[in-house]
Scaffold this active site. Structure first.
Site, short mmCIF file in Angstrom:
data_model
loop_
_atom_site.label_atom_id
_atom_site.label_comp_id
_atom_site.label_asym_id
_atom_site.label_seq_id
_atom_site.Cartn_x
_atom_site.Cartn_y
_atom_site.Cartn_z
N GLU A 157 0.84 -1.21 0.00
CA GLU A 157 0.00 0.00 0.00
C GLU A 157 0.87 1.25 0.00
O GLU A 157 0.51 2.26 -0.58
CB GLU A 157 -0.93 0.01 1.23
CG GLU A 157 -1.99 -1.07 1.21
CD GLU A 157 -2.98 -0.93 0.08
OE1 GLU A 157 -2.55 -1.03 -1.09
OE2 GLU A 157 -4.18 -0.74 0.35
N THR A 209 -5.55 8.18 -5.11
CA THR A 209 -5.69 8.07 -3.66
C THR A 209 -4.97 9.24 -2.98
O THR A 209 -5.49 9.84 -2.04
CB THR A 209 -5.09 6.73 -3.16
OG1 THR A 209 -5.78 5.68 -3.84
CG2 THR A 209 -5.29 6.56 -1.67
#
Lengths: 335, 335
Positions: A157, A209
């Site tokens: 991530e 994101t």
């Protein structure tokens, strides 16, 4: 341990992070879409990388292990595996283990077929990271706990979004609905949930994101925070009691959604239409652009899908939809 | 309905609001201390008030119904009772009801013996308000729901602190641990909890609820809010799963306690000592000055009490302590 050169197949589910009111702490896995992966342990020549990534989709994702989310997760795992403390912890008390893997001569081969579109907001990067570490753990004879695997996968991530967050990784590995109570130290709590149907629409726009994170206000009003934690407590209680109405009433976000929803065309109209069609509630999946709604009945979830298609057809915006259920198992291995 | 002039006895429990991380939403009732009350319906002469408050303790609280918390709660109840809509709603479909009370000729007499010291931070005002409306509802043949009663009793809280809050009223009326998910409209959710022992210390200093509210910051950092809602979700899950360790880890408040604890002498040392003695966790009860800690075992709760006494004896500060359990019934009537 799985013998060298023997492939295993991996199914890594998409995930919905935040679950409306639970920004950065709640998430759940779904049965569709999912990534397909294959992995094996192989002998490697000196100088060859310990991880070989083979993309069998058309997304042209990086194959350099340090830049690939699955690679970054596996590198973290190999590092801890190779450290003495972990080797002792994991294998010392398990006589069925046939031996240790020496990563100076052995490596992973990973084939990735991404069926979860990157950037869709339903945990595409998490699926690759989580699938890789669950697969690797299986190949190595399961020396690591699920919490270990979440920790390793969070390195993926970080490659994807710059932040080590676990709200997609945790449900992808554990399945079901998960609460990340704390990141450092990591604490993941599985939350029971009643049968829920999930409708997802992915409008084909890009929401990075990092961008979705940067537009958030760093301060919130105390009165809004109180409303939010009332809803979070209500959602957890509703899930655990199987109280659909309470789940529906609690699916309200007064902090993140008002800011992020401006990045998603048609969001407010879509929300009205989905609730009018009978959905319990829903909102932005992760940082978007995908939007999800939960329903008690399958027919409702299908009616919600129709509203989603109608709206984005009206806006002439390309989109994919899914009608699915909560995945209760997390990443699955087919040996 | 209870005949005119017949007294009933009422036991109204103390309550702990906020429960560390659940500011303004969580609370629980305890078995000790509690207020004792008596109530009856009586004929009243024209011009006489519909509510007569008789204090049988030494706190000299106001007896004017509008300035007395029990009085204010009862006035709200009488108003709604007298409104046609409620009379029809409540009695029309219940043939066992013997008739309606005409509050132009009939009134309540309320004797209050406060055993919960006003200003102690364990819901003293809530006990009077909640006790009064639960008692009145019983006298009238229970026309109102518990949610109605919480609404009425909140008028007492407004008299006491200027704010219509329900985080003491809700557990006082429902018993157990309660979540106030929303105030307007009111939504109270009962949360199951495992056996928990509660140790309370009331250092004899004054902390006015209004002051404790005014020192709070109106804005909080998003990162702190996220930590807080992780803990709230963890606490709700811990209570519902009966997971004591999770309850303990979740009893952490990064937003309110750092500000309010400065009003309470010895708070930080007390917290360290109570946790060292084995308490799961705890903090300020409501807006203080009382402090509570939860324990899994009775022996631990007693050890915690010893630490509390030791600390406040050392500070030469007068104090009361209680070792008790969570009250699961709420206000009780003895007819």
């Amino acid at each position: 341990m799985v013998p060298l050169n023997q492939w295993i197949k991996i199914k890594a589910p998409a995930t919905v992070a935040n679950m409306v009111c639970g920004f950065d702490i709640l998430g759940f896995a779904v049965n569709n879409p999912y990534d397909e992966m294959e992995m094996r342990l192989v002998n490697r020549a000196a100088g060859q990388a310990s991880i070989t990534i083979i993309n069998i989709d058309d997304y042209n994702l990086p194959t350099d292990p340090e830049k690939n989310v699955a690679g970054a997760a596996l590198l973290a795992m190999i590092e801890e595996y190779t450290a003495n403390s972990i080797i002792e912890k994991s294998f010392a008390d398990d006589a069925t283990q046939t031996g240790l893997v020496d990563f100076s001569t052995i490596g992973f081969e990973v084939k990735i077929n991404k069926l979860i579109k990157p950037g869709s907001g339903v945990g595409s990067s998490a699926a690759s990271s989580a699938g890789a570490v669950v697969g690797a753990n299986y190949l190595l004879g399961n020396p690591f706990t699920k919490d270990d695997l979440v920790r390793f996968a969070m390195n993926g991530e970080k490659v994807a979004s710059g932040v080590k967050h676990a709200d997609n990784i945790a449900p992808c590995i554990h399945g079901g609905v998960t609460l990340v109570r704390s990141i450092f130290p990591l604490e993941v709590i599985a939350l029971p949930s009643p049968t829920l149907f999930v409708t997802i629409v992915h409008p084909q726009i890009e929401v990075r994101t990092a961008d979705a994170r940067s537009i958030l206000k760093q301060n919130v009003q105390l009165k809004d925070a109180i409303k939010q934690w009332g809803n979070i407590a209500g959602l957890v209680a509703g899930l655990m009691k199987g109280d659909y109405d309470l789940i529906g009433r609690s699916l309200e976000d007064v902090i993140i959604e008002p800011v992020r929803s401006i990045l998603i065309p048609g969001f407010d109209d879509l929300k009205k239409a989905c609730k009018a069609a009978g959905a319990l509630g829903g909102g932005i999946s992760g940082s978007g652009p995908s939007i999800f709604f939960l329903s008690k009945e399958k027919e409702t979830a299908i009616a919600v899908e129709k509203e989603m298609k109608k709206l984005y057809e009206g806006l002439e915006l390309a989109h994919h939809t899914y009608v699915t259920t909560i995945n209760q198992t997390g990443v699955e291995i087919e040996a």
